[in-house]
Motif scaffolding. Structure first.
Motif, PDB file in Angstrom:
ATOM      1  N   GLY A   1       0.789  -1.228   0.000  1.00 39.49           N
ATOM      2  CA  GLY A   1       0.000   0.000   0.000  1.00 39.49           C
ATOM      3  C   GLY A   1       0.817   1.272   0.000  1.00 39.49           C
ATOM      4  N   ILE A   2       2.063   1.199  -0.466  1.00 40.13           N
ATOM      5  CA  ILE A   2       2.910   2.395  -0.543  1.00 40.13           C
ATOM      6  C   ILE A   2       3.536   2.475  -1.929  1.00 40.13           C
ATOM      7  N   ASP A   3       4.080   3.627  -2.265  1.00 37.97           N
ATOM      8  CA  ASP A   3       4.683   3.870  -3.571  1.00 37.97           C
ATOM      9  C   ASP A   3       6.187   4.042  -3.430  1.00 37.97           C
ATOM     10  N   PRO A   4       6.916   3.996  -4.560  1.00 35.56           N
ATOM     11  CA  PRO A   4       8.334   4.337  -4.513  1.00 35.56           C
ATOM     12  C   PRO A   4       8.514   5.774  -4.019  1.00 35.56           C
ATOM     13  N   PRO A   5       9.630   6.092  -3.348  1.00 43.00           N
ATOM     14  CA  PRO A   5      10.794   5.217  -3.128  1.00 43.00           C
ATOM     15  C   PRO A   5      10.673   4.308  -1.907  1.00 43.00           C
ATOM     16  N   GLU A   6       9.650   4.527  -1.037  1.00 42.89           N
ATOM     17  CA  GLU A   6       9.508   3.678   0.149  1.00 42.89           C
ATOM     18  C   GLU A   6       9.275   2.223  -0.247  1.00 42.89           C
ATOM     19  N   HIS A   7       8.422   2.022  -1.236  1.00 44.64           N
ATOM     20  CA  HIS A   7       8.129   0.665  -1.685  1.00 44.64           C
ATOM     21  C   HIS A   7       9.392  -0.020  -2.197  1.00 44.64           C
ATOM     22  N   THR A   8      10.222   0.725  -2.918  1.00 47.02           N
ATOM     23  CA  THR A   8      11.443   0.160  -3.491  1.00 47.02           C
ATOM     24  C   THR A   8      12.385  -0.334  -2.399  1.00 47.02           C
ATOM     25  N   ARG A   9      12.479   0.418  -1.316  1.00 42.18           N
ATOM     26  CA  ARG A   9      13.380   0.025  -0.215  1.00 42.18           C
ATOM     27  C   ARG A   9      12.966  -1.315   0.374  1.00 42.18           C
ATOM     28  N   PHE A  10      11.679  -1.507   0.602  1.00 42.68           N
ATOM     29  CA  PHE A  10      11.205  -2.786   1.135  1.00 42.68           C
ATOM     30  C   PHE A  10      11.379  -3.905   0.104  1.00 42.68           C
ATOM     31  N   ARG A  11      10.981  -3.628  -1.114  1.00 45.61           N
ATOM     32  CA  ARG A  11      10.991  -4.660  -2.153  1.00 45.61           C
ATOM     33  C   ARG A  11      12.403  -5.185  -2.404  1.00 45.61           C
ATOM     34  N   LYS A  12      13.395  -4.288  -2.392  1.00 43.21           N
ATOM     35  CA  LYS A  12      14.773  -4.721  -2.642  1.00 43.21           C
ATOM     36  C   LYS A  12      15.249  -5.700  -1.585  1.00 43.21           C
ATOM     37  N   GLN A  13      14.871  -5.461  -0.332  1.00 39.10           N
ATOM     38  CA  GLN A  13      15.323  -6.345   0.742  1.00 39.10           C
ATOM     39  C   GLN A  13      14.629  -7.697   0.693  1.00 39.10           C
ATOM     40  N   LEU A  14      13.436  -7.733   0.133  1.00 40.13           N
ATOM     41  CA  LEU A  14      12.663  -8.969   0.123  1.00 40.13           C
ATOM     42  C   LEU A  14      12.822  -9.782  -1.157  1.00 40.13           C
ATOM     43  N   ALA A  15      13.105  -9.097  -2.268  1.00 40.86           N
ATOM     44  CA  ALA A  15      13.114  -9.781  -3.558  1.00 40.86           C
ATOM     45  C   ALA A  15      14.078 -10.964  -3.574  1.00 40.86           C
ATOM     46  N   GLY A  16      15.257 -10.796  -2.986  1.00 43.06           N
ATOM     47  CA  GLY A  16      16.236 -11.870  -2.980  1.00 43.06           C
ATOM     48  C   GLY A  16      15.849 -13.061  -2.123  1.00 43.06           C
ATOM     49  N   LYS A  17      14.841 -12.868  -1.265  1.00 38.66           N
ATOM     50  CA  LYS A  17      14.402 -13.959  -0.390  1.00 38.66           C
ATOM     51  C   LYS A  17      13.368 -14.865  -1.065  1.00 38.66           C
ATOM     52  N   PHE A  18      12.807 -14.392  -2.196  1.00 43.73           N
ATOM     53  CA  PHE A  18      11.738 -15.142  -2.856  1.00 43.73           C
ATOM     54  C   PHE A  18      12.054 -15.426  -4.320  1.00 43.73           C
ATOM     55  N   THR A  19      13.330 -15.625  -4.624  1.00 47.02           N
ATOM     56  CA  THR A  19      13.710 -15.921  -5.999  1.00 47.02           C
ATOM     57  C   THR A  19      13.187 -17.296  -6.409  1.00 47.02           C
ATOM     58  N   ALA A  20      13.062 -17.499  -7.727  1.00 49.50           N
ATOM     59  CA  ALA A  20      12.599 -18.796  -8.233  1.00 49.50           C
ATOM     60  C   ALA A  20      13.545 -19.913  -7.787  1.00 49.50           C
ATOM     61  N   ARG A  21      14.861 -19.634  -7.771  1.00 46.27           N
ATOM     62  CA  ARG A  21      15.830 -20.657  -7.374  1.00 46.27           C
ATOM     63  C   ARG A  21      15.629 -21.063  -5.913  1.00 46.27           C
ATOM     64  N   ARG A  22      15.487 -20.068  -5.043  1.00 46.66           N
ATOM     65  CA  ARG A  22      15.310 -20.393  -3.618  1.00 46.66           C
ATOM     66  C   ARG A  22      14.009 -21.157  -3.399  1.00 46.66           C
ATOM     67  N   MET A  23      12.970 -20.769  -4.116  1.00 44.66           N
ATOM     68  CA  MET A  23      11.697 -21.456  -3.953  1.00 44.66           C
ATOM     69  C   MET A  23      11.785 -22.898  -4.439  1.00 44.66           C
ATOM     70  N   ARG A  24      12.564 -23.136  -5.492  1.00 43.85           N
ATOM     71  CA  ARG A  24      12.725 -24.518  -5.971  1.00 43.85           C
ATOM     72  C   ARG A  24      13.401 -25.386  -4.921  1.00 43.85           C
ATOM     73  N   LEU A  25      14.319 -24.790  -4.154  1.00 45.01           N
ATOM     74  CA  LEU A  25      14.993 -25.542  -3.100  1.00 45.01           C
ATOM     75  C   LEU A  25      14.019 -25.986  -2.009  1.00 45.01           C
ATOM     76  N   LEU A  26      12.868 -25.345  -1.947  1.00 46.92           N
ATOM     77  CA  LEU A  26      11.852 -25.697  -0.949  1.00 46.92           C
ATOM     78  C   LEU A  26      11.011 -26.900  -1.366  1.00 46.92           C
ATOM     79  N   THR A  27      11.182 -27.348  -2.600  1.00 46.89           N
ATOM     80  CA  THR A  27      10.298 -28.385  -3.134  1.00 46.89           C
ATOM     81  C   THR A  27      10.262 -29.621  -2.252  1.00 46.89           C
ATOM     82  N   GLU A  28      11.415 -30.025  -1.748  1.00 46.68           N
ATOM     83  CA  GLU A  28      11.457 -31.235  -0.912  1.00 46.68           C
ATOM     84  C   GLU A  28      10.641 -31.041   0.367  1.00 46.68           C
TER      85      GLU A  28
END
Length: 399
Positions: A92-119
């Motif tokens: 519910g917020i816009d850049p640049p505040e949104h960008t600050r949060f998104r950057k910190q979280l984006a690396g935690k939900f990458t497709a590669r990391r999610m694939r590692l959760l498959t097991e």
């Protein structure tokens, strides 16, 4: 057709003839005027985007805001202005505040990391399949299977004790915009989730474990922001995937030919998941507010005007998808707008796909005679909220 659409309630229900069939009035509007004027319940004369290209253009345009306090809501009965996004709710917020949060979280939900959760997802799925098999018939697939799996996964990801998942589920239900829910009650539910996460943070800082919340404590987020982000992720992870999983099963049981195709062809699962996401959706849509004068599809949207984007209508646009009202698991449904588009595209979409790709075929393999235990029109699918909710899905099977 009139120049102004005056039936916003049609956005929040399917046709009475069959689940997942759009109201005829909405279909006509999309085909004739994919970006049109709409009268909102509070009297605001805003806009409605029903075409795929028009919806995508609004979602991608930097001149639109997702700040709650600027919005007029199209939900019948909701005439109050929403409060600003609480701390940590970066949707519910816009850049640049949104960008600050998104950057910190984006690396935690990458497709590669999610694939590692498959097991791990497969392990949780196997446990719930065994639990379902022990149930008396008919059993509620939502309660025994569709809700527990995302709850187990998101609690594992965030480092939340699994014993608390039922408590969180009740609080998350209080965050859904629907009749009888007020901004005040939503704020109370949010505060309760936030308070719980806030209590976890000191332990995560002192003794980090292998979870997202621990990793986030090493960044520049304050404890208040961490509590808000954790609450937001828990809410999103517990509800949306559970509803999508339940609706996917419900849809397949209504289409036995497509169900048989998925059972017989394991290579079909990826395209099946995308098509089920397109066909069923997660919600009626989303809202944006023009921060400046914007032109979309040769229409002048003025600063301050709200645009409702109908995901259901856009995902059924024949200009984008051939025979869009037909469920076709072999279709290339890539590009659907179920996870939105633009900077607010769903952060957990890769996780949702992993859960669906694992839980759907496992269920159909374990229960080859799975069927609805009540008539299809009696399944309580609630579509009047900002997020859909399949309250129950009674199913049965042969021993």
């Amino acid at each position: 057709m009139t120049d102004v659409f005056t039936q916003p309630e049609l956005l929040f229900r399917w046709s009475g003839e069959h689940p997942f069939v759009l109201a005829p009035e909405l279909v006509r509007l999309r085909d004739e005027r994919p970006l049109s004027r709409m009268l909102y319940p509070d009297g605001h004369n805003g806009w409605l985007a029903t075409g795929y290209d028009e919806a995508r253009a609004v979602l991608a345009h930097p001149g639109f805001s997702n700040r709650y306090e600027l919005m007029h809501l199209p939900i019948p009965g909701m005439t109050e202005t929403p409060p600003p996004a609480p701390t940590g709710d970066f949707l519910g917020i816009d850049p640049p505040e949104h960008t600050r949060f998104r950057k910190q979280l984006a690396g935690k939900f990458t497709a590669r990391r999610m694939r590692l959760l498959t097991e791990q997802v497969a392990g949780f799925t196997a446990d719930r399949l065994a639990a379902l098999e022990r149930e008396d018939r008919p059993a509620d697939l939502m309660e025994v299977y569709a809700r527990p799996i995302p709850a187990l996964v998101i609690c594992e990801l965030l480092g939340v004790p699994l014993a608390d998942r039922d408590y969180f589920r009740s609080l998350v239900n209080g965050l859904l915009v629907r009749e009888g829910v007020t901004p005040q009650s939503m704020a109370a539910a949010w505060n309760s989730i936030q308070e719980y996460v806030r209590d976890l943070i000191p332990a995560k800082r002192a003794e980090p474990t292998d979870d997202i919340l621990s990793e986030l404590t090493s960044g520049d987020l304050t404890d208040e922001e961490l509590a808000g982000v954790g609450a937001f992720l828990l809410g999103a992870g517990l509800h949306t995937t559970a509803t999508v999983l339940g609706m996917a099963v419900y849809t397949l049981l209504l289409h036995p030919g497509q169900l048989a195709a998925l059972r017989s062809d394991s290579e079909l699962v990826d395209s099946a998941v995308e098509e089920l996401l397109r066909y069923t959706g997660i919600s009626a849509g989303t809202v944006r507010v023009a921060l400046e004068d914007v032109e979309i599809d040769s229409q002048a949207i003025k600063a301050g005007e709200t645009v409702m984007i109908s995901m259901n209508a856009a995902n059924r646009d024949p200009r984008r998808f051939v025979d869009p009202d037909v469920l076709d698991l072999r279709r290339d449904a890539a590009g659907h707008l179920t996870f939105v588009h633009g900077i607010h595209q769903c952060l957990g979409q890769h996780l949702a796909r992993i859960e669906l790709r694992t839980a759907l075929p496992a269920l159909l393999t374990r229960f080859p005679t799975l069927r609805l235990a009540i008539p299809a029109h009696e399944v309580p699918l609630r579509t009047e909220a900002n997020m859909y909710d399949l309250e129950r899905l009674p199913v049965s099977w042969e021993a």
